[in-house]
Write a protein that holds these residues in place. Structure first.
Motif, PDB file in Angstrom:
ATOM      1  N   ASN A  16      41.441  16.003  43.207  1.00 53.60           N
ATOM      2  CA  ASN A  16      42.384  16.137  42.090  1.00 53.60           C
ATOM      3  C   ASN A  16      42.513  17.579  41.629  1.00 53.60           C
ATOM      4  O   ASN A  16      43.567  17.983  41.168  1.00 53.60           O
ATOM      5  N   GLY A  17      41.448  18.362  41.731  1.00 50.17           N
ATOM      6  CA  GLY A  17      41.516  19.758  41.329  1.00 50.17           C
ATOM      7  C   GLY A  17      42.442  20.565  42.223  1.00 50.17           C
ATOM      8  O   GLY A  17      43.020  21.555  41.822  1.00 50.17           O
ATOM      9  N   GLY A  18      42.641  20.125  43.468  1.00 49.16           N
ATOM     10  CA  GLY A  18      43.503  20.812  44.393  1.00 49.16           C
ATOM     11  C   GLY A  18      44.868  20.163  44.476  1.00 49.16           C
ATOM     12  O   GLY A  18      45.504  20.169  45.507  1.00 49.16           O
ATOM     13  N   ARG A  19      45.315  19.600  43.379  1.00 47.47           N
ATOM     14  CA  ARG A  19      46.591  18.882  43.341  1.00 47.47           C
ATOM     15  C   ARG A  19      47.740  19.819  43.697  1.00 47.47           C
ATOM     16  O   ARG A  19      47.850  20.919  43.187  1.00 47.47           O
ATOM     17  N   VAL A  20      48.583  19.346  44.580  1.00 49.38           N
ATOM     18  CA  VAL A  20      49.747  20.121  45.009  1.00 49.38           C
ATOM     19  C   VAL A  20      50.841  19.947  43.955  1.00 49.38           C
ATOM     20  O   VAL A  20      51.109  18.848  43.501  1.00 49.38           O
ATOM     21  N   ALA A  21      51.453  21.057  43.589  1.00 50.98           N
ATOM     22  CA  ALA A  21      52.510  21.013  42.582  1.00 50.98           C
ATOM     23  C   ALA A  21      53.728  20.272  43.125  1.00 50.98           C
ATOM     24  O   ALA A  21      54.043  20.352  44.308  1.00 50.98           O
ATOM     25  N   ASP A  22      54.401  19.568  42.262  1.00 47.62           N
ATOM     26  CA  ASP A  22      55.605  18.839  42.632  1.00 47.62           C
ATOM     27  C   ASP A  22      56.709  19.853  42.938  1.00 47.62           C
ATOM     28  O   ASP A  22      56.921  20.792  42.174  1.00 47.62           O
ATOM     29  N   PRO A  23      57.417  19.688  44.047  1.00 42.05           N
ATOM     30  CA  PRO A  23      58.497  20.623  44.373  1.00 42.05           C
ATOM     31  C   PRO A  23      59.585  20.693  43.292  1.00 42.05           C
ATOM     32  O   PRO A  23      60.264  21.705  43.166  1.00 42.05           O
TER      33      PRO A  23
END
Length: 80
Positions: A16-23
């Motif tokens: 969860n800490g490395g969550r990819v940002a929503d485009p």
């Protein structure tokens, strides 16, 4: 139920800490820039209507926008 889902590791193996940002996060920031500058967070309904996304994605975008609004407000307080 949301707590259980959020605690799971995605299929790509990132935590969860490395969550990819929503485009769409950048587009949402641009569309709702005036509201964010006024320290207001748009409603999920407004996000859904403007960006043509579903409920869950609009909620995630709203959370991101709320964090950005908090950061903008914090920066303004530091400048004063």
């Amino acid at each position: 139920m949301m707590v259980i889902r959020r605690s799971q590791v995605p299929a790509d193996g990132t935590a969860n800490g490395g969550r990819v940002a929503d485009p769409l996060q950048k587009q949402a920031t641009e569309v709702f820039a005036a509201e964010l500058m006024a320290d207001r967070v748009p409603s999920v309904r407004a996000i859904r209507a403007q960006l043509h996304v579903g409920q869950s994605r609009a909620q995630r975008l709203r959370d991101c926008l709320a964090a950005e609004a908090g950061e903008l407000g914090h920066r303004e307080n530091l400048a004063v």
